[in-house]
Design a protein around this motif. Structure first.
Motif, mmCIF file in Angstrom:
data_model
loop_
_atom_site.group_PDB
_atom_site.id
_atom_site.type_symbol
_atom_site.label_atom_id
_atom_site.label_comp_id
_atom_site.label_asym_id
_atom_site.label_seq_id
_atom_site.Cartn_x
_atom_site.Cartn_y
_atom_site.Cartn_z
ATOM 1 N N UNK A 125 24.284 30.063 37.195
ATOM 2 C CA UNK A 125 24.167 31.344 37.904
ATOM 3 C C UNK A 125 24.051 31.132 39.406
ATOM 4 N N UNK A 126 24.074 29.871 39.826
ATOM 5 C CA UNK A 126 23.802 29.577 41.240
ATOM 6 C C UNK A 126 24.924 28.762 41.887
ATOM 7 N N UNK A 127 26.156 28.954 41.435
ATOM 8 C CA UNK A 127 27.247 28.231 42.080
ATOM 9 C C UNK A 127 27.627 28.921 43.387
ATOM 10 N N UNK A 128 28.591 28.354 44.078
ATOM 11 C CA UNK A 128 28.952 28.848 45.414
ATOM 12 C C UNK A 128 29.417 30.294 45.395
ATOM 13 N N UNK A 129 30.174 30.676 44.395
ATOM 14 C CA UNK A 129 30.658 32.058 44.305
ATOM 15 C C UNK A 129 29.503 33.040 44.141
ATOM 16 N N UNK A 130 28.533 32.671 43.310
ATOM 17 C CA UNK A 130 27.386 33.543 43.081
ATOM 18 C C UNK A 130 26.517 33.657 44.327
ATOM 19 N N UNK A 131 26.309 32.531 44.996
ATOM 20 C CA UNK A 131 25.469 32.528 46.192
ATOM 21 C C UNK A 131 26.098 33.295 47.353
ATOM 22 N N UNK A 132 27.413 33.435 47.353
ATOM 23 C CA UNK A 132 28.091 34.115 48.466
ATOM 24 C C UNK A 132 27.783 35.608 48.503
ATOM 25 N N UNK A 133 27.458 36.175 47.348
ATOM 26 C CA UNK A 133 27.182 37.611 47.213
ATOM 27 C C UNK A 133 28.358 38.481 47.651
ATOM 28 N N UNK A 134 29.536 37.923 47.543
ATOM 29 C CA UNK A 134 30.743 38.656 47.931
ATOM 30 C C UNK A 134 31.444 39.276 46.731
ATOM 31 N N UNK A 135 31.014 38.880 45.537
ATOM 32 C CA UNK A 135 31.721 39.306 44.334
ATOM 33 C C UNK A 135 30.788 39.977 43.334
ATOM 34 N N UNK A 136 31.401 40.801 42.528
ATOM 35 C CA UNK A 136 30.739 41.307 41.325
ATOM 36 C C UNK A 136 31.164 40.336 40.229
ATOM 37 N N UNK A 137 30.279 39.410 39.876
ATOM 38 C CA UNK A 137 30.640 38.307 38.984
ATOM 39 C C UNK A 137 30.272 38.620 37.539
ATOM 40 N N UNK A 138 31.230 38.421 36.657
ATOM 41 C CA UNK A 138 30.955 38.481 35.226
ATOM 42 C C UNK A 138 31.169 37.083 34.677
#
Length: 289
Positions: A125-138
């Motif tokens: 839950x803490x990869x680069x994409x998640x940390x960026x807070x730029x996406x709504x990640x599923x």
């Protein structure tokens, strides 16, 4: 005294550490790779046995997989491999490639219009994409390791009912190679098309989106009997993708594929055929029917 020492060692190995303490690495990179390779090999052998109708052999292989720790052990090895000392989080590469559009993504996120990202085979839950807070990640995975990851098989995920349920980015990082047979790999790549949004993006974004982030072991394209760079590119182009970025490291190959305008007719005549000869080649292949 010898007996007492043995008991102490066993107790220290089996007892857990508080979550605030970083555990000492207990498995070497060599052992991690061996576990992953073994799991892949057994899964492929099981798939072949099932295809031939040899249920007894398939059951025996399934038991061996469980004895080795099953999918959970494979996932833990994969997660260990994502540590900074093992090459790190693959989504950092994706974020590097998306740098030109980060200002636009930040603005959209601020306006409540974040891009939708589907991460297949999610382990963290803490990869680069998640940390960026730029996406709504599923996040989905066959065997969820955390509350924020939905336990789901991508191949059985219900198809989107509309564009709101589609995604701007799909991440398949070390997922396609986990599929045990060549036909299944082709089917997975084909299925991503149905989950990607088909809409017009603003200037700048249209150079990247919608897209597929694909990560494979480097040997899948550099040392396979049935796959090389040219064949993979031909398969992806047949699906309607255009390569935007590529990075090859010693162990992995990373790609960013943009979904182009779908064509009326696509050539899916990609069978399993030998491209390279040699005893030291692996058998990785992708078949599109």
């Amino acid at each position: 005294m010898a007996t007492k020492k043995k008991k102490t060692k066993l107790k220290s190995i089996s007892s857990g550490r508080p979550p605030t303490v970083k555990p000492v690495r207990s498995i070497s990179s060599k052992a991690t790779r061996a576990l992953i390779r073994t799991h892949h090999t057994l899964e492929k052998d099981r798939a072949k046995a099932l295809a031939k109708g040899d249920d007894a052999k398939a059951e025996a292989i399934a038991k061996q997989i469980e004895l080795n720790g099953g999918l959970e052990a494979y996932q833990k090895a994969s997660l260990t491999g994502q540590g900074n000392d093992r090459g790190g989080d693959s989504s950092r590469i994706l974020m590097e490639w998306l740098k030109p559009i980060v200002p636009t993504l930040k603005k959209q996120a601020g306006d409540g219009e974040s891009l939708r990202l589907l991460e297949v085979g999610a382990l963290s839950l803490t990869n680069a994409c998640s940390k960026s807070r730029l996406f709504e990640v599923e996040r989905i995975d066959l065997n969820s390791q955390a509350q924020g990851i939905k336990q789901q098989d991508f191949m059985e995920r219900p198809l989107p009912r509309d564009q709101d349920e589609c995604f701007d980015i799909i991440s398949l990082s070390l997922v396609v190679n986990f599929v045990p047979d060549a036909v299944g790999r082709g089917a997975m790549l084909l299925r991503t098309i149905q989950f990607l949004r088909s809409r017009k993006y603003s200037e700048g974004l249209e150079d990247f989106l919608p897209c597929l982030f694909l990560v494979l072991p480097a040997s899948c394209v550099t040392n396979s009997r049935y796959m090389d760079e040219g064949r993979l590119e031909a398969i992806m182009e047949a699906l309607g993708f255009v390569r935007v970025q590529k990075k090859l490291s010693n162990k992995l190959v990373y790609y960013l594929w943009k979904m182009g305008t779908p064509t009326v007719k696509r050539n899916f005549g990609f069978k399993k055929q030998e491209i390279r000869a040699g005893q030291d080649r692996n058998n990785f292949a992708i078949v599109l029917k």
